[in-house]
Design a protein around this motif. Structure first.
Motif, short mmCIF file in Angstrom:
data_model
loop_
_atom_site.label_atom_id
_atom_site.label_comp_id
_atom_site.label_asym_id
_atom_site.label_seq_id
_atom_site.Cartn_x
_atom_site.Cartn_y
_atom_site.Cartn_z
N VAL A 15 0.84 -1.20 0.00
CA VAL A 15 0.00 0.00 0.00
C VAL A 15 0.88 1.25 0.00
O VAL A 15 0.65 2.19 -0.76
N ALA A 16 1.89 1.26 0.85
CA ALA A 16 2.80 2.42 0.93
C ALA A 16 3.55 2.60 -0.38
O ALA A 16 3.70 3.74 -0.87
N GLU A 18 2.64 1.59 -3.45
CA GLU A 18 1.72 2.04 -4.50
C GLU A 18 1.35 3.51 -4.32
O GLU A 18 1.23 4.25 -5.30
N SER A 19 1.19 3.94 -3.10
CA SER A 19 0.89 5.35 -2.83
C SER A 19 2.05 6.24 -3.26
O SER A 19 1.85 7.28 -3.90
N GLU A 22 2.18 6.38 -7.03
CA GLU A 22 1.10 7.23 -7.54
C GLU A 22 1.47 8.71 -7.41
O GLU A 22 1.29 9.49 -8.36
N GLN A 23 2.02 9.08 -6.27
CA GLN A 23 2.43 10.47 -6.07
C GLN A 23 3.55 10.86 -7.05
O GLN A 23 3.56 11.96 -7.60
#
Length: 181
Positions: A15-16, A18-19, A22-23
């Motif tokens: 999750v971290a 992918e975040s 994305e940023q």
């Protein structure tokens, strides 16, 4: 860049990661990415990384580098070195890879004739000047990199290396002529 994420128990590093990706995509820091969604995908990505030695057979003869420098200097160094290599050696292939987690970048460039090697080294090591880096992050200085030590070490630092060498090896029996005389 190949990133393998791990986390503490109870955390989901995926999750971290992918975040963060994305940023980076939204900010334009990266233009594309691929994320392994299975162990099989991850193994395929690592297989690509492990194939790098096979690439070298296509680039013979290569000039190889093992540079280290702070994160804050990495992008500028890679940009400068790559542009200079492409300009002076447009027919060669220039690969930048490494393990950025410990501030280490390897450059493989070739094919180059033996008469070009010194010029290639001069060009890459010049891009390290003033960046608080090192001409050898993990493979040592030896005979080949010794002429370039002053690109990333001051006269005072080299003098200190010589004093330490004389103190620990007064008879100059350990690796004579490498790093310092």
């Amino acid at each position: 860049m190949l990133i393998q994420a791990s986390g503490l128990a109870g955390m989901d590093p995926q999750v971290a990661l992918e975040s963060a990706l994305e940023q980076a995509l939204e900010a334009g820091s990266i233009s594309d990415c691929a994320v392994a969604t299975s162990l099989s995908d991850a193994q395929k990505f690592w297989r690509l990384r492990e194939c790098i030695p096979e690439l070298l057979t296509e680039l013979k003869s290569t000039v190889n580098f093992d540079c280290g420098l702070p994160w804050t200097e990495m992008s500028g160094f890679v940009t400068e070195a790559e542009a200079a290599l492409k300009q002076k050696y447009p027919d060669a292939t220039h690969l930048f890879l490494g393990h950025l987690g410990d501030n280490n970048v390897h450059i493989l460039t070739g094919p180059h004739d033996a008469g070009e090697w010194l010029g290639v080294e001069e060009l890459v090591y010049s891009a390290l000047r003033g960046r608080q880096g090192t001409i050898s992050a993990e493979h040592g200085i030896g005979f080949l990199k010794k002429p370039f030590l002053g690109y990333t070490r001051s006269d005072g630092e080299i003098a200190l290396l010589k004093r330490i060498k004389r103190a620990l090896d007064p008879n100059n029996t350990l690796n004579p002529g490498r790093i310092v005389d």
